[in-house]
Design a protein around this motif. Structure first.
Motif, PDB file in Angstrom:
ATOM      1  N   TYR A  61      45.283  79.743  26.001  1.00 18.45           N
ATOM      2  CA  TYR A  61      45.086  79.600  27.444  1.00 18.45           C
ATOM      3  C   TYR A  61      44.784  80.961  28.060  1.00 18.45           C
ATOM      4  O   TYR A  61      43.838  81.099  28.851  1.00 18.45           O
ATOM      5  CB  TYR A  61      46.331  78.979  28.080  1.00 18.45           C
ATOM      6  N   GLN A  62      45.555  81.977  27.705  1.00 20.35           N
ATOM      7  CA  GLN A  62      45.333  83.315  28.255  1.00 20.35           C
ATOM      8  C   GLN A  62      43.988  83.884  27.806  1.00 20.35           C
ATOM      9  O   GLN A  62      43.298  84.552  28.594  1.00 20.35           O
ATOM     10  CB  GLN A  62      46.475  84.262  27.866  1.00 20.35           C
ATOM     11  N   THR A  63      43.611  83.627  26.568  1.00 20.41           N
ATOM     12  CA  THR A  63      42.306  84.075  26.073  1.00 20.41           C
ATOM     13  C   THR A  63      41.202  83.445  26.908  1.00 20.41           C
ATOM     14  O   THR A  63      40.241  84.113  27.310  1.00 20.41           O
ATOM     15  CB  THR A  63      42.136  83.710  24.587  1.00 20.41           C
ATOM     16  N   TRP A  64      41.334  82.148  27.174  1.00 16.30           N
ATOM     17  CA  TRP A  64      40.334  81.469  27.997  1.00 16.30           C
ATOM     18  C   TRP A  64      40.308  82.036  29.412  1.00 16.30           C
ATOM     19  O   TRP A  64      39.238  82.317  29.950  1.00 16.30           O
ATOM     20  CB  TRP A  64      40.595  79.960  28.045  1.00 16.30           C
ATOM     21  N   ARG A  65      41.483  82.213  30.026  1.00 23.76           N
ATOM     22  CA  ARG A  65      41.530  82.735  31.398  1.00 23.76           C
ATOM     23  C   ARG A  65      40.878  84.117  31.488  1.00 23.76           C
ATOM     24  O   ARG A  65      40.159  84.409  32.435  1.00 23.76           O
ATOM     25  CB  ARG A  65      42.980  82.809  31.896  1.00 23.76           C
ATOM     26  N   THR A  66      41.124  84.959  30.482  1.00 24.45           N
ATOM     27  CA  THR A  66      40.517  86.288  30.459  1.00 24.45           C
ATOM     28  C   THR A  66      39.001  86.170  30.337  1.00 24.45           C
ATOM     29  O   THR A  66      38.257  86.825  31.072  1.00 24.45           O
ATOM     30  CB  THR A  66      41.094  87.121  29.292  1.00 24.45           C
ATOM     31  N   ALA A  67      38.545  85.326  29.403  1.00 21.45           N
ATOM     32  CA  ALA A  67      37.103  85.134  29.217  1.00 21.45           C
ATOM     33  C   ALA A  67      36.470  84.537  30.468  1.00 21.45           C
ATOM     34  O   ALA A  67      35.376  84.941  30.875  1.00 21.45           O
ATOM     35  CB  ALA A  67      36.849  84.240  28.003  1.00 21.45           C
ATOM     36  N   GLU A  68      37.171  83.605  31.092  1.00 20.35           N
ATOM     37  CA  GLU A  68      36.644  82.950  32.291  1.00 20.35           C
ATOM     38  C   GLU A  68      36.487  83.940  33.446  1.00 20.35           C
ATOM     39  O   GLU A  68      35.559  83.830  34.246  1.00 20.35           O
ATOM     40  CB  GLU A  68      37.581  81.810  32.707  1.00 20.35           C
ATOM     41  N   SER A  69      37.363  84.898  33.539  1.00 22.86           N
ATOM     42  CA  SER A  69      37.302  85.841  34.656  1.00 22.86           C
ATOM     43  C   SER A  69      36.175  86.866  34.498  1.00 22.86           C
ATOM     44  O   SER A  69      35.761  87.484  35.476  1.00 22.86           O
ATOM     45  CB  SER A  69      38.634  86.565  34.823  1.00 22.86           C
ATOM     46  N   ALA A 105      32.937  86.305  33.588  1.00 24.37           N
ATOM     47  CA  ALA A 105      31.633  85.829  34.076  1.00 24.37           C
ATOM     48  C   ALA A 105      31.411  86.137  35.559  1.00 24.37           C
ATOM     49  O   ALA A 105      30.368  86.688  35.917  1.00 24.37           O
ATOM     50  CB  ALA A 105      31.454  84.342  33.786  1.00 24.37           C
ATOM     51  N   PRO A 106      32.365  85.823  36.449  1.00 32.59           N
ATOM     52  CA  PRO A 106      32.133  86.143  37.866  1.00 32.59           C
ATOM     53  C   PRO A 106      32.011  87.647  38.122  1.00 32.59           C
ATOM     54  O   PRO A 106      31.226  88.068  38.977  1.00 32.59           O
ATOM     55  CB  PRO A 106      33.359  85.574  38.584  1.00 32.59           C
ATOM     56  N   GLN A 107      32.768  88.435  37.372  1.00 33.51           N
ATOM     57  CA  GLN A 107      32.670  89.893  37.524  1.00 33.51           C
ATOM     58  C   GLN A 107      31.279  90.380  37.131  1.00 33.51           C
ATOM     59  O   GLN A 107      30.658  91.170  37.844  1.00 33.51           O
ATOM     60  CB  GLN A 107      33.721  90.599  36.669  1.00 33.51           C
ATOM     61  N   ILE A 108      30.797  89.894  36.005  1.00 36.47           N
ATOM     62  CA  ILE A 108      29.461  90.282  35.545  1.00 36.47           C
ATOM     63  C   ILE A 108      28.408  89.769  36.525  1.00 36.47           C
ATOM     64  O   ILE A 108      27.470  90.488  36.858  1.00 36.47           O
ATOM     65  CB  ILE A 108      29.200  89.754  34.118  1.00 36.47           C
ATOM     66  N   PHE A 109      28.579  88.544  37.003  1.00 42.50           N
ATOM     67  CA  PHE A 109      27.630  87.945  37.937  1.00 42.50           C
ATOM     68  C   PHE A 109      27.479  88.821  39.176  1.00 42.50           C
ATOM     69  O   PHE A 109      26.375  89.027  39.678  1.00 42.50           O
ATOM     70  CB  PHE A 109      28.102  86.537  38.306  1.00 42.50           C
ATOM     71  N   GLU A 110      28.598  89.343  39.657  1.00 38.26           N
ATOM     72  CA  GLU A 110      28.561  90.222  40.827  1.00 38.26           C
ATOM     73  C   GLU A 110      27.860  91.542  40.491  1.00 38.26           C
ATOM     74  O   GLU A 110      27.062  92.043  41.273  1.00 38.26           O
ATOM     75  CB  GLU A 110      29.987  90.492  41.318  1.00 38.26           C
ATOM     76  N   ALA A 166      29.019  85.830  28.527  1.00 40.20           N
ATOM     77  CA  ALA A 166      30.354  85.647  29.098  1.00 40.20           C
ATOM     78  C   ALA A 166      30.650  84.155  29.284  1.00 40.20           C
ATOM     79  O   ALA A 166      31.767  83.696  29.020  1.00 40.20           O
ATOM     80  CB  ALA A 166      30.474  86.388  30.415  1.00 40.20           C
ATOM     81  N   GLY A 167      29.658  83.406  29.725  1.00 40.89           N
ATOM     82  CA  GLY A 167      29.822  81.963  29.866  1.00 40.89           C
ATOM     83  C   GLY A 167      30.076  81.277  28.536  1.00 40.89           C
ATOM     84  O   GLY A 167      30.930  80.393  28.438  1.00 40.89           O
ATOM     85  N   LYS A 168      29.367  81.704  27.508  1.00 39.74           N
ATOM     86  CA  LYS A 168      29.568  81.141  26.169  1.00 39.74           C
ATOM     87  C   LYS A 168      30.970  81.454  25.657  1.00 39.74           C
ATOM     88  O   LYS A 168      31.644  80.586  25.095  1.00 39.74           O
ATOM     89  CB  LYS A 168      28.528  81.687  25.198  1.00 39.74           C
ATOM     90  N   SER A 189      33.650  82.065  27.376  1.00 36.36           N
ATOM     91  CA  SER A 189      34.606  81.269  28.132  1.00 36.36           C
ATOM     92  C   SER A 189      34.626  79.829  27.626  1.00 36.36           C
ATOM     93  O   SER A 189      35.694  79.236  27.446  1.00 36.36           O
ATOM     94  CB  SER A 189      34.248  81.297  29.618  1.00 36.36           C
ATOM     95  N   ASN A 190      33.456  79.276  27.376  1.00 34.96           N
ATOM     96  CA  ASN A 190      33.355  77.903  26.895  1.00 34.96           C
ATOM     97  C   ASN A 190      34.005  77.744  25.517  1.00 34.96           C
ATOM     98  O   ASN A 190      34.744  76.783  25.275  1.00 34.96           O
ATOM     99  CB  ASN A 190      31.885  77.479  26.859  1.00 34.96           C
ATOM    100  N   ILE A 191      33.760  78.683  24.625  1.00 34.40           N
ATOM    101  CA  ILE A 191      34.358  78.642  23.281  1.00 34.40           C
ATOM    102  C   ILE A 191      35.879  78.721  23.387  1.00 34.40           C
ATOM    103  O   ILE A 191      36.606  77.966  22.728  1.00 34.40           O
ATOM    104  CB  ILE A 191      33.792  79.775  22.404  1.00 34.40           C
ATOM    105  N   ALA A 192      36.378  79.620  24.230  1.00 33.46           N
ATOM    106  CA  ALA A 192      37.824  79.780  24.394  1.00 33.46           C
ATOM    107  C   ALA A 192      38.444  78.523  25.007  1.00 33.46           C
ATOM    108  O   ALA A 192      39.534  78.095  24.598  1.00 33.46           O
ATOM    109  CB  ALA A 192      38.119  81.005  25.254  1.00 33.46           C
ATOM    110  N   LEU A 193      37.763  77.920  25.972  1.00 31.73           N
ATOM    111  CA  LEU A 193      38.273  76.695  26.596  1.00 31.73           C
ATOM    112  C   LEU A 193      38.369  75.573  25.571  1.00 31.73           C
ATOM    113  O   LEU A 193      39.380  74.870  25.492  1.00 31.73           O
ATOM    114  CB  LEU A 193      37.386  76.279  27.768  1.00 31.73           C
ATOM    115  N   HIS A 194      37.345  75.413  24.765  1.00 30.84           N
ATOM    116  CA  HIS A 194      37.363  74.343  23.765  1.00 30.84           C
ATOM    117  C   HIS A 194      38.430  74.580  22.703  1.00 30.84           C
ATOM    118  O   HIS A 194      39.062  73.628  22.232  1.00 30.84           O
ATOM    119  CB  HIS A 194      35.973  74.159  23.159  1.00 30.84           C
TER     120      HIS A 194
END
Length: 107
Positions: A14-22, A24-29, A43-45, A47-52
């Motif tokens: 869960y923490q790995t996913w949350r870190t990966a998820e955060s 993408a928005p930073q990079i997007f900005e 970054a999106g990939k 996050s998706n891998i970590a979520l799954h």
């Protein structure tokens, strides 16, 4: 929260996913909303891998089930739907009710 060894692994996933998820928005900005930037796509990939990986992990506790339901509610605005008196969908109310039941059982 008292969690078993298997759910400690779930928490790590869960923490790995949350870190990966955060990321993408930073990079997007940083890239000024350029969705085709390779760093944003990667970054999106990640996050998706970590979520799954998190979602596929078998659970050994009610707290683990509650955590997965909370993640589901993050992606679907079930709470808003469940609180909306005009919403006739059953799924949001059922998910929120199950979450509340699990919260009561685990507290």
């Amino acid at each position: 929260m008292g969690i078993g060894c298997a759910d400690e692994v779930l928490q790590q996933l869960y923490q790995t996913w949350r870190t990966a998820e955060s990321k993408a928005p930073q990079i997007f900005e940083e890239i000024h909303d350029n969705e085709s930037d390779p760093r944003y796509i990667e970054a999106g990939k990640e996050s998706n891998i970590a979520l799954h990986a998190f979602l596929r992990k078998p659970l050994s506790s009610l707290q683990g089930i509650l955590l997965k339901l909370r993640v589901a509610c993050k992606f679907e605005d079930y709470m808003a739907d469940a609180l909306d008196p005009t919403c006739t969908l059953i799924r949001p109310r059922a998910i929120i009710a199950a979450m509340h039941d699990l919260e009561n059982l685990t507290s």
